[in-house]
Scaffold this motif. Structure first.
Motif: not given
Ligand SMILES: Cc1cc2nc3c(=O)[nH]c(=O)nc-3n(C[C@H](O)[C@H](O)[C@H](O)COP(=O)(O)OP(=O)(O)OC[C@H]3O[C@@H](n4cnc5c(N)ncnc54)[C@H](O)[C@@H]3O)c2cc1C
Length: 425
Positions: A14-17, A38-40
């Motif tokens: 996702g965003t961070g990865g 790795v992502d699902q």
């Molecule tokens: C409605 C909404 C509005 C938002 N608006 C904003 C905004 O305006 N501004 C802002 O800064 N942020 C906003 N956000 C928050 C932002 O999108 C997240 O904080 C950000 O995407 C976090 O990034 P991340 O990499 O931690 O997680 P994610 O981007 O969610 O990525 C996590 C990844 O891990 C994968 N994963 C999880 N478990 C497994 C597993 N067991 N096996 C394989 N893969 C797995 C998932 O498929 C996913 O791709 C919003 C979120 C939502 C829901």
């Protein structure tokens, strides 16, 4: 003597990865470092866009792109679910039975929605009378329901913190006010925001601004409401202390937790499956070669894409420091930066970190976007952000004028910037 190739495995694309993988690729030659993500699934959702889907202002197909296309071609993408991490043996076990060894692991698996944890929420009425816009399916179903809605009580409820983007439910309220006015039926709609917090938001100055805005737009605020049960068929929220709020259309932000595999990984997670993490170095508390970025971490920063972006620099520097045998840097300051859409083509901007609550002024310097003030410029900033997300943030480039550390130049010098409460929110 040849180089010993090392391997970084990143869980979550996702965003961070994605941004960590691309930043690492810019820093290291493929001969020096193998990078696996790795992502699902292979569907990268621009989650901030979900807010606009229920109001017909965005379509799910506009905010989803293949994950693999966001990654540099020298990064290996594996589409598989994660079963568990065995940190003693530096192994990731995937659900398809394969095992990946790592020198450094990055946990970037975000937060998951757990609506089934709230009694009744996914029972009768779910996706018929009570919805969430926090998933593409929910946001799409809500769009259909809003189109058919001709009047009554619309209740927006946050079950409990932490949630992703704590301002998104407030933005939903402001946009709903705008949407019903555009449709000419605002006088037939009672809008209520029901929150477990004691005010509209966690930080006092922003909470007071946002609370005033809710009142000005005629949106009722119900505070300290800890939702214990949702009756979707009858249209009723009941709090643990027995209070009730009735609705004709419910918009619920469900409980969040970390990814379930975290709980199956010895020593990795806490009770909610978030990963205990040093809030300044972003090294996990489980093992020195595990780093955490984004919503998966238990750090006291907002669960937001902006925070994830600002964490990227520290995470990548510390992976390099770890691999090079150097001391880690402890420079992540909790910086968060959120545009708050307020309807009528305007938005507010807030900027804060672990120690400084959102203040008025300008961002990033004395001249710039107005803070804590509605403006068209902020609305344009919110809309433009999607372009920056795909083209600058995910590829691991720096956004001009947006450093990782919170800028203080545009904020009033006489204000007391410290906010000890902010660290606990
Ligand atoms: C409605 C909404 C509005 C938002 N608006 C904003 C905004 O305006 N501004 C802002 O800064 N942020 C906003 N956000 C928050 C932002 O999108 C997240 O904080 C950000 O995407 C976090 O990034 P991340 O990499 O931690 O997680 P994610 O981007 O969610 O990525 C996590 C990844 O891990 C994968 N994963 C999880 N478990 C497994 C597993 N067991 N096996 C394989 N893969 C797995 C998932 O498929 C996913 O791709 C919003 C979120 C939502 C829901």
């Amino acid at each position: 003597m040849g180089l010993v190739k090392q391997r970084v495995v990143i869980l979550g694309g996702g965003t961070g990865g994605t941004l960590v993988a691309n930043r690492l690729r810019r820093k290291y030659e493929p001969a020096e470092l193998e990078i696996f993500v790795v992502d699902q699934d292979n569907r990268h959702v621009y989650q901030p866009g979900l807010l606009f889907v229920p109001f017909g202002l965005a379509h799910p197909e506009d905010i989803v792109r293949p994950r693999v296309r966001q990654l540099h071609h020298d990064i290996t993408f594996i589409e598989a679910g994660i079963d568990r991490v065995e940190n003693e043996s530096n192994e990731v076990h995937l659900l398809d039975g394969s095992v990946l060894q790592y020198d450094v692991l990055v946990v970037a698996t975000g937060a998951v929605l757990t609506p089934e944890e709230t009694e009744g929420l996914t029972g009768p009425g779910w996706m018929e009378k009570v919805f969430t816009f926090y998933s593409p399916e929910g946001a799409t179903a809500l769009e259909t329901a809003l189109t058919k809605f001709e009047g009554g009580r619309v209740v927006v409820n946050v079950v409990d913190m932490p949630i992703k983007c704590p301002v998104a439910p407030l933005e939903f309220c402001f946009l709903a006010d705008w949407y019903f006015r555009e449709r000419g039926i605002r006088d037939r709609v009672q809008l209520t925001y029901v929150t477990p917090l004691d005010a509209a938001f966690t930080k006092p100055i922003a909470a007071s601004h946002l609370g005033t805005m809710l009142a000005d737009k005629g949106i009722e605020l119900v505070t300290e409401f800890n939702t214990g049960e949702v009756d979707g068929a009858e249209g009723r929220l009941t709090s643990f202390d027995g209070r009730e709020v009735e609705f004709d259309l419910g918009v619920v932000v469900p409980l969040h937790g970390g990814a379930p595999f975290v709980g199956r990984s010895p020593g990795l997670g806490d009770a909610l499956n978030f990963v205990p993490t040093d809030e300044r170095t972003l090294q996990s508390k489980c093992a020195p070669n595990i780093f955490v970025i984004g919503d998966a971490a238990n750090v006291p920063a907002s669960k937001a894409g902006s925070v994830t972006h600002f964490e990227g620099e520290t995470v990548v520097d510390n992976i390099a420091n770890f691999l090079g045998g150097r001391p880690l840097v402890d420079n992540f300051d909790g910086h968060a930066n959120c545009f708050i859409e307020t309807g009528f083509h305007k938005a507010l901007l807030i900027d804060f970190n672990y120690d400084t609550e959102p203040l008025p002024g300008h961002f990033p310097g004395r001249v710039g976007l107005p803070l804590l003030k509605e403006s068209r410029l902020n609305h344009l900033g919110k809309l433009m952000f999607q372009w920056f997300y795909w083209h600058t943030l995910l590829p691991g480039r720096d956004i001009p004028g947006m450093g990782a550390a919170m800028p203080t130049a545009g904020k009033p010098p006489e204000a007391d910037h410290s906010d000890q409460h902010a660290r606990k929110d």
